[in-house]
Scaffold this motif. Sequence first.
Motif, PDB file in Angstrom:
ATOM      1  N   MET A 141     -11.175  -4.914   2.882  1.00 25.13           N
ATOM      2  CA  MET A 141     -11.380  -5.463   1.533  1.00 25.13           C
ATOM      3  C   MET A 141     -11.302  -6.985   1.507  1.00 25.13           C
ATOM      4  O   MET A 141     -11.888  -7.603   0.644  1.00 25.13           O
ATOM      5  CB  MET A 141     -10.409  -4.835   0.528  1.00 25.13           C
ATOM      6  N   THR A 191     -11.342   8.256   8.442  1.00 22.15           N
ATOM      7  CA  THR A 191     -12.586   7.959   7.736  1.00 22.15           C
ATOM      8  C   THR A 191     -12.213   7.097   6.537  1.00 22.15           C
ATOM      9  O   THR A 191     -11.498   7.539   5.647  1.00 22.15           O
ATOM     10  CB  THR A 191     -13.298   9.234   7.250  1.00 22.15           C
ATOM     11  N   ALA A 215     -15.985   0.225  -1.306  1.00 19.61           N
ATOM     12  CA  ALA A 215     -17.166  -0.048  -2.120  1.00 19.61           C
ATOM     13  C   ALA A 215     -16.950  -1.317  -2.927  1.00 19.61           C
ATOM     14  O   ALA A 215     -15.850  -1.559  -3.435  1.00 19.61           O
ATOM     15  CB  ALA A 215     -17.437   1.125  -3.061  1.00 19.61           C
ATOM     16  N   VAL A 216     -18.001  -2.115  -3.043  1.00 19.62           N
ATOM     17  CA  VAL A 216     -17.920  -3.315  -3.872  1.00 19.62           C
ATOM     18  C   VAL A 216     -19.292  -3.534  -4.523  1.00 19.62           C
ATOM     19  O   VAL A 216     -20.332  -3.285  -3.913  1.00 19.62           O
ATOM     20  CB  VAL A 216     -17.468  -4.541  -3.035  1.00 19.62           C
ATOM     21  N   GLY A 261      -7.633  -0.653   4.513  1.00 17.28           N
ATOM     22  CA  GLY A 261      -7.274  -1.214   3.208  1.00 17.28           C
ATOM     23  C   GLY A 261      -7.638  -2.676   3.066  1.00 17.28           C
ATOM     24  O   GLY A 261      -8.808  -3.033   2.981  1.00 17.28           O
ATOM     25  N   ILE A 262      -6.617  -3.533   3.097  1.00 17.35           N
ATOM     26  CA  ILE A 262      -6.895  -4.935   2.835  1.00 17.35           C
ATOM     27  C   ILE A 262      -7.668  -5.590   3.979  1.00 17.35           C
ATOM     28  O   ILE A 262      -8.272  -6.641   3.790  1.00 17.35           O
ATOM     29  CB  ILE A 262      -5.609  -5.733   2.527  1.00 17.35           C
ATOM     30  N   GLN A 278      -6.348   6.097   7.570  1.00 17.92           N
ATOM     31  CA  GLN A 278      -7.271   7.222   7.634  1.00 17.92           C
ATOM     32  C   GLN A 278      -8.299   7.030   8.745  1.00 17.92           C
ATOM     33  O   GLN A 278      -8.674   5.902   9.063  1.00 17.92           O
ATOM     34  CB  GLN A 278      -7.981   7.364   6.286  1.00 17.92           C
ATOM     35  N   THR A 298     -21.537  -0.247   0.184  1.00 17.78           N
ATOM     36  CA  THR A 298     -20.512   0.697   0.626  1.00 17.78           C
ATOM     37  C   THR A 298     -20.360   0.589   2.137  1.00 17.78           C
ATOM     38  O   THR A 298     -21.359   0.567   2.864  1.00 17.78           O
ATOM     39  CB  THR A 298     -20.906   2.145   0.253  1.00 17.78           C
ATOM     40  N   VAL A 347     -18.501   2.500   5.291  1.00 13.62           N
ATOM     41  CA  VAL A 347     -17.737   3.640   5.790  1.00 13.62           C
ATOM     42  C   VAL A 347     -17.383   3.343   7.249  1.00 13.62           C
ATOM     43  O   VAL A 347     -18.260   3.123   8.074  1.00 13.62           O
ATOM     44  CB  VAL A 347     -18.536   4.962   5.691  1.00 13.62           C
ATOM     45  N   MET A 390       0.852  -1.181   0.000  1.00 13.36           N
ATOM     46  CA  MET A 390       0.000   0.000   0.000  1.00 13.36           C
ATOM     47  C   MET A 390       0.890   1.233   0.000  1.00 13.36           C
ATOM     48  O   MET A 390       1.922   1.266   0.638  1.00 13.36           O
ATOM     49  CB  MET A 390      -0.890   0.019   1.241  1.00 13.36           C
ATOM     50  N   SER A 391       0.458   2.267  -0.677  1.00 10.11           N
ATOM     51  CA  SER A 391       1.269   3.468  -0.740  1.00 10.11           C
ATOM     52  C   SER A 391       0.971   4.402   0.428  1.00 10.11           C
ATOM     53  O   SER A 391       1.699   5.334   0.678  1.00 10.11           O
ATOM     54  CB  SER A 391       1.028   4.187  -2.060  1.00 10.11           C
ATOM     55  N   THR A 392      -0.122   4.149   1.142  1.00 11.55           N
ATOM     56  CA  THR A 392      -0.488   5.026   2.240  1.00 11.55           C
ATOM     57  C   THR A 392      -0.051   4.400   3.556  1.00 11.55           C
ATOM     58  O   THR A 392      -0.440   3.296   3.879  1.00 11.55           O
ATOM     59  CB  THR A 392      -2.007   5.255   2.270  1.00 11.55           C
ATOM     60  N   VAL A 449     -13.444   4.520   3.405  1.00  5.85           N
ATOM     61  CA  VAL A 449     -14.597   4.206   2.553  1.00  5.85           C
ATOM     62  C   VAL A 449     -14.238   3.044   1.630  1.00  5.85           C
ATOM     63  O   VAL A 449     -13.203   3.078   0.955  1.00  5.85           O
ATOM     64  CB  VAL A 449     -15.000   5.427   1.701  1.00  5.85           C
TER      65      VAL A 449
END
Lengths: 143, 144
Positions: free
Chosen positions: B128, B9, B13-14, B124-125, B7, B106, B108, B1-3, B11
Amino acid sequence: MSTMATAQTTQVYSIFIKASPEQIWEAITTPAFTQKYFYGVPVAITSETFDGGASAQGAVVEFDPPHRLVHSWRALYDTETAAEPESRVTWEIAVQDGGVSLLTVVHDRLDESPKTAESVAGGWSYILSGLKSVLETGEGLAG
Amino acid sequence: MSTVIAQTTQVYAVYIKATPEQIWDAITTPEFTERYFHGVRMEIRDGRRWSTLGELAWDEQVLELEPPHRLVHAWTSGYDDELAAEEPSRVTWTIEPQDNGTSLLTVVHDRLEGAPKTAASVFGIGWMFVLSNLKTLLETGEPL
């Protein structure tokens, strides 16, 4: 996404897919495959170019099958996005346990391309969801 | 991951080839959740979300319940002592029907300011994997 007031200039999307890195690589780089999930667009990718016809174009800067692909991105489907500077898309495929792979897409260098950033923010989730469905069920989401 | 910094917050979506009702069942029925949510059985009852994982059990307040479109609940990471000691955060599930028998799910996860370790853990993962697994289960009948 609707909850984000401003689209981010570095956007990261990931999805786990029941497929090998080779299968995912083929699905990303073969026009007959991309047509099933990339908004109907046949995309041809070689070590030189990302060719999405009248929809999007780019130059391939890293081509390392089946794990890593980096290309520039200019969205031509909209005159406003077409006028913005090129941004960058990085695809990474990492093998996991149990015949599963993790696909991550990073769309960055969007600082000078706010219209493009906004345009792709919802689109990548749709594309990756469709790609996963095609590989796992044989059918895209639009069919 | 680049971040590197998670975060506060987040978000996700799938798009899933399923009706809102099918997705709602999958996120509120323990027999479903244990197949894709790291083995955790989750149930909505009496204004709370009850989770069990082996001998572990924890529960969170349900803030909004609108089947089959919207579920909002507090989040406590009851599966890990260190994370569970942090302040509760919030998770909002939104399910919207699309064309062709597809729905957009979604998630959040926000109000994570008081839960930095939880934020990093689910980032992230983390989410996900759960959402990818849920999509596979609904579309193929088997989880990843």
